[in-house]
Design a protein around this motif. Structure first.
Motif, PDB file in Angstrom:
ATOM      1  N   ALA A   5      12.953  17.937   6.888  1.00  0.00           N
ATOM      2  CA  ALA A   5      12.122  17.161   5.969  1.00  0.00           C
ATOM      3  C   ALA A   5      12.990  16.237   5.122  1.00  0.00           C
ATOM      4  O   ALA A   5      12.636  15.079   4.891  1.00  0.00           O
ATOM      5  N   GLY A   8      13.967  13.250   7.102  1.00  0.00           N
ATOM      6  CA  GLY A   8      12.829  12.333   7.202  1.00  0.00           C
ATOM      7  C   GLY A   8      12.680  11.501   5.944  1.00  0.00           C
ATOM      8  O   GLY A   8      12.417  10.299   6.013  1.00  0.00           O
ATOM      9  N   GLU A  48       5.359  19.769   1.303  1.00  0.00           N
ATOM     10  CA  GLU A  48       5.111  18.610   2.154  1.00  0.00           C
ATOM     11  C   GLU A  48       5.867  18.674   3.479  1.00  0.00           C
ATOM     12  O   GLU A  48       5.766  17.772   4.289  1.00  0.00           O
ATOM     13  N   MET A  50       5.396  20.219   6.138  1.00  0.00           N
ATOM     14  CA  MET A  50       4.582  20.329   7.337  1.00  0.00           C
ATOM     15  C   MET A  50       3.915  19.000   7.720  1.00  0.00           C
ATOM     16  O   MET A  50       3.206  18.930   8.704  1.00  0.00           O
ATOM     17  N   LEU A  51       4.116  17.962   6.952  1.00  0.00           N
ATOM     18  CA  LEU A  51       3.520  16.671   7.262  1.00  0.00           C
ATOM     19  C   LEU A  51       4.227  16.025   8.443  1.00  0.00           C
ATOM     20  O   LEU A  51       5.419  16.203   8.636  1.00  0.00           O
ATOM     21  N   THR A  52       3.477  15.228   9.202  1.00  0.00           N
ATOM     22  CA  THR A  52       4.106  14.445  10.254  1.00  0.00           C
ATOM     23  C   THR A  52       4.894  13.325   9.599  1.00  0.00           C
ATOM     24  O   THR A  52       4.736  13.059   8.402  1.00  0.00           O
ATOM     25  N   GLU A  53       5.715  12.646  10.372  1.00  0.00           N
ATOM     26  CA  GLU A  53       6.524  11.566   9.811  1.00  0.00           C
ATOM     27  C   GLU A  53       5.637  10.461   9.231  1.00  0.00           C
ATOM     28  O   GLU A  53       5.898   9.947   8.155  1.00  0.00           O
ATOM     29  N   ARG A  54       4.577  10.119   9.943  1.00  0.00           N
ATOM     30  CA  ARG A  54       3.660   9.074   9.464  1.00  0.00           C
ATOM     31  C   ARG A  54       2.967   9.516   8.183  1.00  0.00           C
ATOM     32  O   ARG A  54       2.815   8.739   7.251  1.00  0.00           O
ATOM     33  N   GLN A  55       2.538  10.785   8.113  1.00  0.00           N
ATOM     34  CA  GLN A  55       1.898  11.291   6.912  1.00  0.00           C
ATOM     35  C   GLN A  55       2.874  11.314   5.744  1.00  0.00           C
ATOM     36  O   GLN A  55       2.500  11.025   4.611  1.00  0.00           O
ATOM     37  N   THR A  56       4.124  11.648   6.028  1.00  0.00           N
ATOM     38  CA  THR A  56       5.147  11.664   4.979  1.00  0.00           C
ATOM     39  C   THR A  56       5.327  10.272   4.393  1.00  0.00           C
ATOM     40  O   THR A  56       5.362  10.097   3.172  1.00  0.00           O
TER      41      THR A  56
END
Length: 165
Positions: A5, A8, A48, A50-56
């Motif tokens: 994370a 990212g 946070e 567990m968020l996808t890269e786009r969601q992050t």
């Protein structure tokens, strides 16, 4: 997991900084606000992760928007009124629901790859047409045309779904 994370978040720093820089008066203001955004992100890393890269990235832009609003309020209270940037000006409640974001994402996925790349680089990354042309090995005029055609296609797809601008 947290290390992934954190990596990212580091990848998104430049995008968030450019977003903030376009909305502030100075580079140092942008650096301060971006630092606040990533301090918030670091504090929330466990939640946070567990968020996808786009969601992050979307989450980081939301936090950045809030920090920009906070800074504008602080300046106003200090007697340093500045004109609100257009996208920070108070607006009536949007009639678009969360489904619109999904429809926009779907419409973008339906674009031909060359158009999608240009639209994403222009709209989401904030790059100039000259920079896009250089990165993709096309002329500035070609980058503009791909963007215009891509956005027209997205508008058309949204209209077919009953979403009007």
């Amino acid at each position: 997991m947290e290390e992934l994370a954190a990596q990212g978040l580091r990848r998104h720093y430049e995008l968030v900084f450019r977003y903030v820089r376009r909305r502030t008066r100075s580079k140092s203001d942008a650096e301060d606000i971006t630092q606040e955004v990533f301090a918030d992100a670091a504090a929330s890393l466990g939640r946070e992760a567990m968020l996808t890269e786009r969601q992050t990235l979307a989450w980081l832009f939301t936090v950045a928007q809030r920090r920009l609003i906070d800074e504008t309020r602080r300046q106003t209270r200090r007697g340093d009124p500045t004109e609100l940037p257009l996208d920070l000006a108070p607006t009536p409640q949007s009639e678009y629901g969360p489904g619109v974001a999904g429809e926009i994402a779907h419409a973008l996925r339906e674009l031909p790859e060359p158009q999608r790349r240009v639209v994403v680089m222009k709209v989401f990354d904030g790059r100039s047409f000259a920079e896009i042309g250089e990165l993709l090995g096309i002329t500035e005029a070609a980058a503009k045309m791909r963007c215009v055609r891509g956005l027209e296609s997205v508008r058309s797809m949204l209209r077919r779904e009953g979403i009007q601008p």
